[in-house]
Write an enzyme that holds these catalytic residues in place. Structure first.
Site, mmCIF file in Angstrom:
data_model
loop_
_atom_site.group_PDB
_atom_site.id
_atom_site.type_symbol
_atom_site.label_atom_id
_atom_site.label_comp_id
_atom_site.label_asym_id
_atom_site.label_seq_id
_atom_site.Cartn_x
_atom_site.Cartn_y
_atom_site.Cartn_z
ATOM 1 N N CYS A 2 0.861 -1.190 0.000
ATOM 2 C CA CYS A 2 0.000 0.000 0.000
ATOM 3 C C CYS A 2 0.891 1.231 0.000
ATOM 4 C CB CYS A 2 -0.904 0.126 1.230
ATOM 5 S SG CYS A 2 -2.252 -1.083 1.236
ATOM 6 N N GLY A 28 0.214 -0.184 -4.786
ATOM 7 C CA GLY A 28 -1.138 -0.709 -4.683
ATOM 8 C C GLY A 28 -1.952 -0.335 -5.897
ATOM 9 N N ASN A 102 -0.302 1.557 5.774
ATOM 10 C CA ASN A 102 0.528 0.600 5.058
ATOM 11 C C ASN A 102 1.142 -0.331 6.093
ATOM 12 O OD1 ASN A 102 3.775 0.788 3.420
ATOM 13 N ND2 ASN A 102 2.224 -0.793 3.268
ATOM 14 N N GLY A 103 0.897 -1.635 5.944
ATOM 15 C CA GLY A 103 1.408 -2.613 6.914
ATOM 16 C C GLY A 103 0.306 -3.552 7.355
ATOM 17 N N TYR A 242 12.384 -5.743 -4.037
ATOM 18 C CA TYR A 242 11.352 -5.739 -5.072
ATOM 19 C C TYR A 242 10.376 -4.569 -5.013
ATOM 20 C CZ TYR A 242 6.840 -6.896 -7.192
ATOM 21 O OH TYR A 242 5.673 -6.840 -7.890
ATOM 22 N N CYS A 382 4.744 -13.500 5.005
ATOM 23 C CA CYS A 382 4.929 -12.184 5.625
ATOM 24 C C CYS A 382 3.664 -11.797 6.377
ATOM 25 C CB CYS A 382 5.230 -11.127 4.558
ATOM 26 S SG CYS A 382 5.390 -9.466 5.263
ATOM 27 N N CYS A 436 10.885 -13.409 5.880
ATOM 28 C CA CYS A 436 10.418 -14.177 4.717
ATOM 29 C C CYS A 436 11.491 -15.130 4.216
ATOM 30 C CB CYS A 436 9.908 -13.252 3.611
ATOM 31 S SG CYS A 436 11.039 -11.938 3.129
HETATM 32 P P1 5GP Z 1 6.791 -15.943 -9.927
HETATM 33 O O1 5GP Z 1 7.683 -16.486 -10.979
HETATM 34 O O2 5GP Z 1 7.224 -16.316 -8.588
HETATM 35 O O3 5GP Z 1 5.339 -16.303 -10.210
HETATM 36 O O4 5GP Z 1 6.828 -14.369 -10.035
HETATM 37 C C1 5GP Z 1 8.001 -13.686 -9.720
HETATM 38 C C2 5GP Z 1 7.838 -12.251 -10.102
HETATM 39 O O5 5GP Z 1 6.873 -11.616 -9.265
HETATM 40 C C3 5GP Z 1 9.133 -11.499 -9.950
HETATM 41 O O6 5GP Z 1 9.425 -10.917 -11.199
HETATM 42 C C4 5GP Z 1 8.841 -10.423 -8.945
HETATM 43 O O7 5GP Z 1 9.273 -9.184 -9.472
HETATM 44 C C5 5GP Z 1 7.367 -10.381 -8.790
HETATM 45 N N1 5GP Z 1 6.989 -10.265 -7.381
HETATM 46 C C6 5GP Z 1 7.757 -10.406 -6.288
HETATM 47 N N2 5GP Z 1 7.044 -10.263 -5.178
HETATM 48 C C7 5GP Z 1 5.800 -9.996 -5.529
HETATM 49 C C8 5GP Z 1 4.614 -9.730 -4.811
HETATM 50 O O8 5GP Z 1 4.572 -9.713 -3.581
HETATM 51 N N3 5GP Z 1 3.505 -9.484 -5.560
HETATM 52 C C9 5GP Z 1 3.512 -9.498 -6.919
HETATM 53 N N4 5GP Z 1 2.389 -9.246 -7.585
HETATM 54 N N5 5GP Z 1 4.622 -9.744 -7.625
HETATM 55 C C10 5GP Z 1 5.748 -10.009 -6.943
HETATM 56 MG MG MG Z 2 9.423 -8.965 -11.627
#
Ligand code: 5GP
Ligand code: MG
Length: 459
Positions: A2, A28, A102-103, A242, A382, A436
């Site tokens: 968020c 978000g 946020n949190g 990320y 998380c 995590c």
């Molecule tokens: P996966 O291959 O695990 O399905 O997707 C990995 C991708 O999801 C990575 O490129 C990363 O940037 C992105 N990502 C990492 N953490 C999150 C998250 O918490 N939510 C979403 N929507 N994407 C994430």
């Molecule tokens: Mg990605």
């Protein structure tokens, strides 16, 4: 996840809040909202959708007053229905009491029980609403006392922006999981999740709100209090890996440089050679640059991202394999054909998008694919606001690296070590939450904070 934003003392407060939310859109994408106040009336507009879809020129003009708070929602507790759109607000003693959060709180069940037993009626399924009830329970005109008292009862992660009467308040939990910074613009004070929001409105960065700090902003200026017992810090390391925008400084340091340093660490740990290095755009780009520079291997954009992808599209033909992956990222055959490549990804969560991307790379004629991930395997859920609340959403919680390598379909898979990740970070390693990756939770949640638990509660 968020994004939160607040401003006190500017005639264009709603427009600036809108722009702030626009810059924080990545935090978000489900809903957005702004509450403003002109000393007499509370104005509110909230809806599902992206910031640019939710607000029109007319709507912004209708949100009057020189203080405003805003929120971008990525649901981690509570469903994403309309009643759960923030800022959550009530009319309290004829004045606004609004919260943008946020949190995730970790003692939600206890607080719900306590508040319901004393007569509170909840309107949403968001943990954030608890903050409003706690403040109102103090039933005092001393807003500061009420806010301090309320926040002392809450455990877990919060970066909050509150509006209380003629005051805008910023607060960060004593562990400091989520970022929150303070800026200034033409005499007005600004609070924002990340500095990229200050940049967009040309506000000057003043400082971070410190873990355990509450700031009260009104016509007399800004007042800071630190009412909590000192805790070890637990800034979210995944914000650097990320979540935050690379052009932001969070926890006082730049995100882009931190991600590039993760790439440098990968280069130190991994002896691979290949024809080229390519990122998974956009999140893998920065570690890939760091890795390629350190290794002196050519960096290429082997996949191009389509920036016009919305969240819904007319259903394509069943025969188009991995459509969702393809529509977003398209490999460049002329760059990739017959090459041995290193693909750099910021993180693997479920593994499903990575798997799809690898398939399209194979279709483009790549000879060999090595995947490097700029963090260790994500193993534990998380409870503090990143959207992987259960183990089953994390492929590495129940599978070995070899298994994941085969599932994703790469020739080799290497994750950065925890040591390497911590070495790359621009702030002291002891100041991070790494739960995590290692399951060391600074604060144990009292009960599973799954969306289902909260949804069941309201039924
Ligand atoms: P996966 O291959 O695990 O399905 O997707 C990995 C991708 O999801 C990575 O490129 C990363 O940037 C992105 N990502 C990492 N953490 C999150 C998250 O918490 N939510 C979403 N929507 N994407 C994430
Ligand atoms: Mg990605």
């Amino acid at each position: 996840m968020c994004g939160v934003f607040g401003i006190y003392g500017h005639k264009d407060s709603s427009r600036l809040t809108y722009l702030g939310l626009y810059a924080l859109q990545h935090r978000g994408e489900e809903c957005a909202g702004i509450i403003s106040y002109d000393g007499r009336k509370i104005y509110s507009h909230k809806a599902q959708g992206l910031v640019r879809e939710v607000f029109t020129e007319e709507k912004i003009k209708s949100l009057r007053g020189n203080l405003a708070v805003g929120h971008n929602r990525y649901s981690t507790t509570g469903s994403s229905s309309t009643k759960n759109i923030q800022p959550f607000f009530v009319n309290y003693r004829g004045k606004p009491l609004a919260v943008a959060h946020n949190g995730n709180f970790t003692n939600t069940e206890t607080l719900y029980r306590k508040l319901e037993e004393s007569g509170s009626i909840f309107q949403s399924t968001m943990d954030s609403e608890i903050a409003v009830h706690l403040v109102a329970k103090y039933n005092t005109r001393d807003y500061k006392e009420a806010v301090v008292g309320a926040l002392k009862e809450i455990e877990g992660a919060y970066s909050l922006v509150l509006m209380m009467g003629d005051m805008v308040i910023g607060a960060r939990d004593p562990y400091g999981w989520r970022p929150l910074c303070l800026g200034k613009l033409e005499g007005a004070y600004v609070l924002a999740s990340e500095t990229c929001a200050l940049d967009l409105i040309s506000a000057e960065y003043v400082r971070d709100i410190e873990p355990g700090e509450i700031v009260f902003i009104n016509k007399n200026g800004i007042e800071s209090v630190r009412p909590f017992i000192e805790h070890k810090r637990a800034c979210c390391i995944f914000e650097y890996i990320y979540f935050a925008r690379p052009d932001s400084d969070i926890f006082g340091r730049n995100v882009y440089l931190a991600r590039k340093e993760l790439g440098h660490q990968l280069a130190r740990e991994c002896s691979l050679k290949a024809d080229l290095v390519t990122p998974v755009p956009d999140s893998g780009v920065y570690a890939a640059i760091g890795f390629a520079q350190k290794k002196n291997i050519p960096f290429e954009m082997g996949m191009i991202r389509n920036h016009y992808v919305g969240r819904t599209f007319i259903q394509p033909l069943q025969s188009i394999r991995d459509f969702r992956v393809r529509v977003k990222l398209n490999p460049i055959k002329s760059v990739l054909k017959d090459k041995e490549i290193i693909v750099v990804e910021d993180s693997i969560v479920r593994g499903t998008t990575s798997r799809g991307r690898v398939r399209t790379l194979r279709d483009a004629g790549v000879k060999k694919i090595h995947m490097l991930v700029s963090c260790p395997p994500l193993k534990s859920p998380c409870f503090y606001g990143i959207d992987f609340p259960t183990k089953k959403e994390l492929i590495a919680s129940s599978h070995t690296v070899e298994w994941i390598r085969d599932f994703i379909g790469v020739d080799s898979l290497y994750y950065l070590s925890k040591e390497g990740m911590l070495n790359a970070m621009p702030i002291s390693r002891g100041d991070f939450c790494t739960a995590c990756f290692d399951g060391n939770y600074p604060v144990k949640p009292e009960k599973r904070l799954s969306k289902n638990v909260l949804e069941r509660k309201v039924k």
